[in-house]
Scaffold this motif. Structure first.
Motif, PDB file in Angstrom:
ATOM      1  N   VAL A 117       0.843  -1.198   0.000  1.00 32.81           N
ATOM      2  CA  VAL A 117       0.000   0.000   0.000  1.00 32.81           C
ATOM      3  C   VAL A 117       0.878   1.248   0.000  1.00 32.81           C
ATOM      4  CG1 VAL A 117      -1.613   1.339   1.414  1.00 32.81           C
ATOM      5  CG2 VAL A 117      -2.020  -1.097   1.035  1.00 32.81           C
ATOM      6  N   ARG A 118       1.934   1.232   0.799  1.00 29.45           N
ATOM      7  CA  ARG A 118       2.845   2.391   0.844  1.00 29.45           C
ATOM      8  C   ARG A 118       3.489   2.622  -0.521  1.00 29.45           C
ATOM      9  NH1 ARG A 118       7.244   2.710   5.460  1.00 29.45           N
ATOM     10  NH2 ARG A 118       7.787   0.680   4.629  1.00 29.45           N
ATOM     11  N   SER A 119       3.846   1.560  -1.229  1.00 30.24           N
ATOM     12  CA  SER A 119       4.510   1.724  -2.529  1.00 30.24           C
ATOM     13  C   SER A 119       3.537   2.135  -3.636  1.00 30.24           C
ATOM     14  CB  SER A 119       5.243   0.442  -2.926  1.00 30.24           C
ATOM     15  OG  SER A 119       4.324  -0.578  -3.275  1.00 30.24           O
ATOM     16  N   THR A 120       2.235   2.005  -3.371  1.00 24.28           N
ATOM     17  CA  THR A 120       1.212   2.341  -4.370  1.00 24.28           C
ATOM     18  C   THR A 120       0.208   3.334  -3.783  1.00 24.28           C
ATOM     19  OG1 THR A 120      -0.095   0.419  -3.688  1.00 24.28           O
ATOM     20  CG2 THR A 120       1.424   0.103  -5.535  1.00 24.28           C
ATOM     21  N   ILE A 121       0.707   4.239  -2.966  1.00 25.09           N
ATOM     22  CA  ILE A 121      -0.136   5.116  -2.151  1.00 25.09           C
ATOM     23  C   ILE A 121      -1.103   5.966  -2.969  1.00 25.09           C
ATOM     24  CG2 ILE A 121       1.340   7.176  -1.958  1.00 25.09           C
ATOM     25  CD1 ILE A 121      -0.032   5.533   1.131  1.00 25.09           C
ATOM     26  N   ASN A 122      -0.763   6.315  -4.184  1.00 27.90           N
ATOM     27  CA  ASN A 122      -1.600   7.209  -4.986  1.00 27.90           C
ATOM     28  C   ASN A 122      -2.625   6.489  -5.852  1.00 27.90           C
ATOM     29  OD1 ASN A 122      -0.476   9.690  -4.109  1.00 27.90           O
ATOM     30  ND2 ASN A 122       1.321   9.265  -5.352  1.00 27.90           N
ATOM     31  N   ARG A 123      -2.756   5.191  -5.699  1.00 30.37           N
ATOM     32  CA  ARG A 123      -3.728   4.455  -6.515  1.00 30.37           C
ATOM     33  C   ARG A 123      -5.134   4.614  -5.972  1.00 30.37           C
ATOM     34  NH1 ARG A 123      -0.699  -1.122  -8.123  1.00 30.37           N
ATOM     35  NH2 ARG A 123       0.944  -0.149  -9.337  1.00 30.37           N
ATOM     36  N   GLY A 124      -6.087   4.431  -6.851  1.00 28.29           N
ATOM     37  CA  GLY A 124      -7.490   4.508  -6.476  1.00 28.29           C
ATOM     38  C   GLY A 124      -8.334   3.992  -7.622  1.00 28.29           C
ATOM     39  N   LEU A 125      -9.570   4.412  -7.646  1.00 33.64           N
ATOM     40  CA  LEU A 125     -10.500   4.020  -8.707  1.00 33.64           C
ATOM     41  C   LEU A 125     -10.777   5.229  -9.586  1.00 33.64           C
ATOM     42  CD1 LEU A 125     -13.128   1.996  -6.648  1.00 33.64           C
ATOM     43  CD2 LEU A 125     -11.274   1.086  -8.049  1.00 33.64           C
ATOM     44  N   PHE A 126     -10.633   5.047 -10.891  1.00 33.13           N
ATOM     45  CA  PHE A 126     -10.916   6.124 -11.831  1.00 33.13           C
ATOM     46  C   PHE A 126     -12.165   5.768 -12.615  1.00 33.13           C
ATOM     47  CE2 PHE A 126     -10.590   8.283 -15.932  1.00 33.13           C
ATOM     48  CZ  PHE A 126     -10.466   9.590 -15.489  1.00 33.13           C
ATOM     49  N   PHE A 127     -13.130   6.699 -12.629  1.00 31.78           N
ATOM     50  CA  PHE A 127     -14.359   6.515 -13.380  1.00 31.78           C
ATOM     51  C   PHE A 127     -14.364   7.521 -14.521  1.00 31.78           C
ATOM     52  CE2 PHE A 127     -15.263   5.034  -9.109  1.00 31.78           C
ATOM     53  CZ  PHE A 127     -15.829   3.799  -9.365  1.00 31.78           C
ATOM     54  N   HIS A 128     -14.196   7.013 -15.729  1.00 32.70           N
ATOM     55  CA  HIS A 128     -14.154   7.869 -16.914  1.00 32.70           C
ATOM     56  C   HIS A 128     -15.526   8.487 -17.146  1.00 32.70           C
ATOM     57  CE1 HIS A 128     -13.231   9.223 -20.971  1.00 32.70           C
ATOM     58  NE2 HIS A 128     -11.966   9.032 -20.648  1.00 32.70           N
ATOM     59  N   SER A 129     -15.538   9.723 -17.562  1.00 28.40           N
ATOM     60  CA  SER A 129     -16.810  10.440 -17.736  1.00 28.40           C
ATOM     61  C   SER A 129     -17.690   9.835 -18.828  1.00 28.40           C
ATOM     62  CB  SER A 129     -16.554  11.921 -18.028  1.00 28.40           C
ATOM     63  OG  SER A 129     -15.767  12.053 -19.186  1.00 28.40           O
ATOM     64  N   THR A 130     -17.121   9.111 -19.762  1.00 24.39           N
ATOM     65  CA  THR A 130     -17.927   8.491 -20.817  1.00 24.39           C
ATOM     66  C   THR A 130     -18.225   7.020 -20.529  1.00 24.39           C
ATOM     67  OG1 THR A 130     -15.952   7.925 -22.092  1.00 24.39           O
ATOM     68  CG2 THR A 130     -17.008  10.060 -22.558  1.00 24.39           C
TER      69      THR A 130
END
Length: 187
Positions: free
Chosen positions: A148-161
């Motif tokens: 988690v520390r090495s990938t701290i900036n990851r999340g879920l991206f929901f494209h507008s289309t």
């Protein structure tokens, strides 16, 4: 006679129908004292970023706090959340003398899986041992946190289309649990 008062102090109203949202806010405001805080940016450990082509949901600050709670004084990172082909058992060595930290960190990781589904399986595996965790289970837990520390900036991206059609897949490992010889369902 008993009178119960309920207070709702946080609510999210979202959608693509601006008129419908305004109407709902007016209805709620007629009944409850409300304060519109504007565009959502942070809610219960969730961070919302608005990009030109979509929305990013993450728990970066929550993950940073989790790393701090784990008391990891080193700067080691892990490139995968769990070692492959490792089967953990109930009696995998010495039990932890004080399992409270293990239990708290497992609970935090479970909450983190909402925006980090890639850690769901290893967290599920280690959550089986919250009653009597051993030192090897705690070491595996720290590996997830290092990941988690090495990938701290990851999340879920929901494209507008995006149509947001959710698809789910399941798999089972035949008799994969070394304790019960039962299959684990992997979602």
């Amino acid at each position: 006679m008993t009178i119960l008062l309920f207070y709702v102090d946080d609510m999210i109203i979202t959608g693509n129908d601006e008129n419908g949202i305004k109407h709902l806010k007016n209805l709620l405001n007629a009944t409850f004292k409300m304060k519109d805080l504007g565009r959502l940016t942070y809610f219960l450990g969730w961070e919302v970023e608005y990009w030109q082509d979509g929305i990013m949901l993450s728990q970066r600050k929550y993950a940073e706090d989790l790393v701090t709670q784990a008391c990891l004084s080193d700067q080691k990172v892990a490139h995968t959340p769990m070692e492959i082909n490792v089967k953990y058992k109930n009696d995998d060595g010495d039990p932890l003398a004080e399992p409270t930290l293990y239990r708290r960190l497992i609970g935090c990781l479970i909450y983190l899986t909402m925006t980090r589904p890639g850690i769901s399986y290893p967290v599920q595996v280690l959550s089986k041992f919250v009653a009597n965790p051993c030192q090897c289970h705690f070491s595996a837990l720290l590996r997830i946190i290092r990941y988690v520390r090495s990938t701290i900036n990851r999340g879920l991206f929901f494209h507008s289309t995006s149509s947001l059609n959710l698809k789910g897949y399941a798999d089972a490992d035949w008799a994969g649990c070394p304790n019960s010889q039962k299959s684990n369902i992997l979602l």
